[in-house]
Design a protein around this motif. Sequence first.
Motif, PDB file in Angstrom:
ATOM      1  N   LYS A   1       0.921  -1.220   0.071  1.00 35.71           N
ATOM      2  CA  LYS A   1       0.053  -0.016   0.199  1.00 35.71           C
ATOM      3  C   LYS A   1       1.077   0.938  -0.029  1.00 35.71           C
ATOM      4  CE  LYS A   1      -3.564   2.425   2.769  1.00 35.71           C
ATOM      5  NZ  LYS A   1      -2.704   3.618   3.041  1.00 35.71           N
TER       6      LYS A   1
ATOM      7  N   ASP B   1       0.722   4.330  -2.642  1.00 31.73           N
ATOM      8  CA  ASP B   1       0.393   5.769  -2.170  1.00 31.73           C
ATOM      9  C   ASP B   1       1.462   6.743  -2.634  1.00 31.73           C
ATOM     10  OD1 ASP B   1      -1.872   4.849  -0.665  1.00 31.73           O
ATOM     11  OD2 ASP B   1      -0.733   4.824   1.215  1.00 31.73           O
TER      12      ASP B   1
ATOM     13  N   ASP C   1      -9.897   6.965  -3.558  1.00 35.24           N
ATOM     14  CA  ASP C   1     -11.336   6.726  -2.673  1.00 35.24           C
ATOM     15  C   ASP C   1     -12.404   7.387  -3.476  1.00 35.24           C
ATOM     16  OD1 ASP C   1      -9.801   5.302  -1.057  1.00 35.24           O
ATOM     17  OD2 ASP C   1      -9.394   7.085   0.215  1.00 35.24           O
TER      18      ASP C   1
ATOM     19  N   LYS D   1     -10.187  -0.428  -1.411  1.00 28.37           N
ATOM     20  CA  LYS D   1      -8.792  -0.146  -1.032  1.00 28.37           C
ATOM     21  C   LYS D   1      -8.164  -1.248  -1.085  1.00 28.37           C
ATOM     22  CE  LYS D   1      -9.967   3.281   2.547  1.00 28.37           C
ATOM     23  NZ  LYS D   1      -9.090   4.483   1.932  1.00 28.37           N
TER      24      LYS D   1
END
Length: 364
Positions: free
Chosen positions: A57, A61, A244, A268
Amino acid sequence: MAETIKEEETQIPEFSNVSILNCIDLSSPDVQSTVSLLKQVCLDSGFFYVINHGIDKEFMDEVFYQSKRFFTLPKEDKMKLLRNEKNRGYAPLFDQSLDPANQMHGDYKEGYYIGVEVSEDHPDSQKPFYGPNRWPSEEILPESLYAAQMEGNYGGILSRGIVICLMISTLDINRDVAKSISRLLALALGLNVNFFCQAGILGKSIATLKLLHYEDQISEPAKGIYGAGAHSDFGLITLLATDDNYGLQICKDKDAKPQIWEYVPPLKGAFIVNIGDMLERWSNCFFRSTLHRVLGNGRERYSIAFFVEPNHDFVVECVPTCQSEKNPPKRILDLSSPQSNMEITFFRGIEILMPTSIPTNEMM
């Protein structure tokens, strides 16, 4: 890092249709059940989530963060990297019009295309869609721009060179995930597990990473205003990572009157994966390539798409497990006349069999 978006601000509008996609778990030891589920998904809509794909993740990111930093550059700087004939570089607002018959302008999005790095003196650079990438220069992105403290495993100073390596690593890692998915697709079609992973098919695949930024525009389909017009992808498979913010919609039945569009909620840590027109043809229309589009909701939206296509010189033909005497190979989707003459042509650089004439109601 990129701003945090509150959950209530990303909710899908009330009374909207929502598509409940299945999750394909790449870490599952039960391969048979996974393949069975994937087969049903590809018969239904060709859209699914991929989870436990092995990409951290924190890594993704960081890629999103650097993508956002690129798109905040002045327009005149981005235009210096305008997309070239090799499909590398910057695509400005309205550069694409994916559904021109129904769009007033073009897509309300901008993009930045990155491909497999091939030097200009390499023999492959003479082929379509192979070549060097169009990276921002020191003038556009000075080293000092990246002198920011990062969180997680990316503490310290990120130089321009490291950011370029980050994007290339993203492309390479996505290729690995795509190969894992292609192995499951091969089994779902009754083929050898490594059918698509052969050197002659995906050994030098045309792989494109596309950073995307959608404007804070509210789409109005009735007026022909879309984040991205309705289309199906033309390659093998597409992997999509999103922020999102909602916006992606699919239409499972393109021939329905009226068409029914369903939102695909962001999940997610997962990729949204869809199969393309090429795999639909490869499977003799057994698997489905589905129409999709993006509607803007008044908020900026970022996503990262990864498109996978076979080697430039590979001939795409119906696989043996998807044809029979009663179901001979279809040369084009929904071809109305089986007597149509066929000829060899090129589909974005990939050689396939196509008819010499296409009915006027056919949409490629």
